[in-house]
Design a protein around this motif. Sequence first.
Motif, mmCIF file in Angstrom:
data_model
loop_
_atom_site.group_PDB
_atom_site.id
_atom_site.type_symbol
_atom_site.label_atom_id
_atom_site.label_comp_id
_atom_site.label_asym_id
_atom_site.label_seq_id
_atom_site.Cartn_x
_atom_site.Cartn_y
_atom_site.Cartn_z
ATOM 1 N N SER A 159 0.806 -1.222 0.000
ATOM 2 C CA SER A 159 0.000 0.000 0.000
ATOM 3 C C SER A 159 0.839 1.272 0.000
ATOM 4 N N ILE A 160 2.129 1.170 0.359
ATOM 5 C CA ILE A 160 2.987 2.356 0.331
ATOM 6 C C ILE A 160 3.208 2.845 -1.096
ATOM 7 N N GLN A 161 2.852 1.998 -2.065
ATOM 8 C CA GLN A 161 2.956 2.387 -3.466
ATOM 9 C C GLN A 161 2.011 3.528 -3.811
ATOM 10 N N LEU A 162 1.001 3.747 -2.981
ATOM 11 C CA LEU A 162 0.026 4.805 -3.253
ATOM 12 C C LEU A 162 0.704 6.157 -3.419
ATOM 13 N N GLY A 163 1.673 6.458 -2.562
ATOM 14 C CA GLY A 163 2.386 7.730 -2.671
ATOM 15 C C GLY A 163 3.150 7.835 -3.972
ATOM 16 N N ALA A 164 3.794 6.731 -4.377
ATOM 17 C CA ALA A 164 4.542 6.723 -5.631
ATOM 18 C C ALA A 164 3.616 6.873 -6.832
ATOM 19 N N ILE A 165 2.414 6.296 -6.741
ATOM 20 C CA ILE A 165 1.419 6.439 -7.811
ATOM 21 C C ILE A 165 1.062 7.912 -7.999
ATOM 22 N N LEU A 166 0.781 8.585 -6.890
ATOM 23 C CA LEU A 166 0.394 9.994 -6.958
ATOM 24 C C LEU A 166 1.524 10.854 -7.529
ATOM 25 N N ALA A 167 2.771 10.434 -7.290
ATOM 26 C CA ALA A 167 3.914 11.191 -7.813
ATOM 27 C C ALA A 167 3.896 11.200 -9.343
ATOM 28 N N VAL A 168 3.566 10.072 -9.968
ATOM 29 C CA VAL A 168 3.484 10.020 -11.431
ATOM 30 C C VAL A 168 2.353 10.907 -11.935
ATOM 31 N N VAL A 169 1.213 10.834 -11.272
ATOM 32 C CA VAL A 169 0.056 11.637 -11.696
ATOM 33 C C VAL A 169 0.384 13.122 -11.619
ATOM 34 N N VAL A 170 1.073 13.534 -10.560
ATOM 35 C CA VAL A 170 1.443 14.951 -10.409
ATOM 36 C C VAL A 170 2.511 15.341 -11.429
#
Length: 272
Positions: free
Chosen positions: A48-59
């Motif tokens: 679930s810590i991948q959530l932060g990394a996911i948002l980084a790509v979107v931003v």
Amino acid sequence: MEFLHTIIIAIVEGLTEYLPVSSTAHIGFTGNLLEVKDDNFFKMFQVSIQLGAILAVVVAYYKKFFDFSNLKFYYKLIAAVIPALALGYLFNDMIERVLGNQIAISTVLVLGGVVLLFADSWFKNPSTHSEKEISYKNAIIIGFWQCLAMMPGTSRSAASIIGGMTQKLSRKAAAEFSFFLAVPTMCAATGYSLFLKKWGEGSEIKQKGYEMLLANSYNMKVFLLGNVVSFLVALVAIKTFISLLNKYGFRPWGWYRIIVGLVLLVYFYFVS
């Protein structure tokens, strides 16, 4: 899990999620070295810590992700993520068993490094230099290549980038499409770990991820802290990786994987 351990693991996640070095392997090794208790919460946290990394790509690529006039972009990602969703569901239990085998993961880290040493010479003269030129066939094939990362230690980023290069994508185009593809892929994995999977199979206590987070405020603080840190670190790592990949290619990452993998093999075989 202590806050300091949370920050360290989140930094590792943010640095390695989009590099061709296997974030899963690095998080597992880091947790082992920090002697973090390998309980159900930590297993859920690793995913679930991948959530932060996911948002980084979107931003980082917000113009692409919020360009609703270009529906083909979304359709290509859907086509590319289907293989991982199907095979991930079928082989989830087997993947979890391998996650505990550090020798196997270290070995895959080394073997993947050998592949990266030759990747630049194998795939020359690309003809596709932007996401708009990627066909649906290309996207689906890249999606199947991404499935190789189901073996912990392989690296989702490495598998999908090399998959892109087999389809004549340039290193930059392959890396960026790998980033884009990570969003639905990791959203699915994170959503499954939080809302669908019951952690603790075979034990008396079985909880879904969100139930563990709501069980006490400390768990929620660890989850939020980890994702904020991974988001900030990944945001920097994404842009830096593209620049380094264009300049140096895959060989430095190959040597890195081989050296780290061999060191870890020695550590886990003789010391741990």
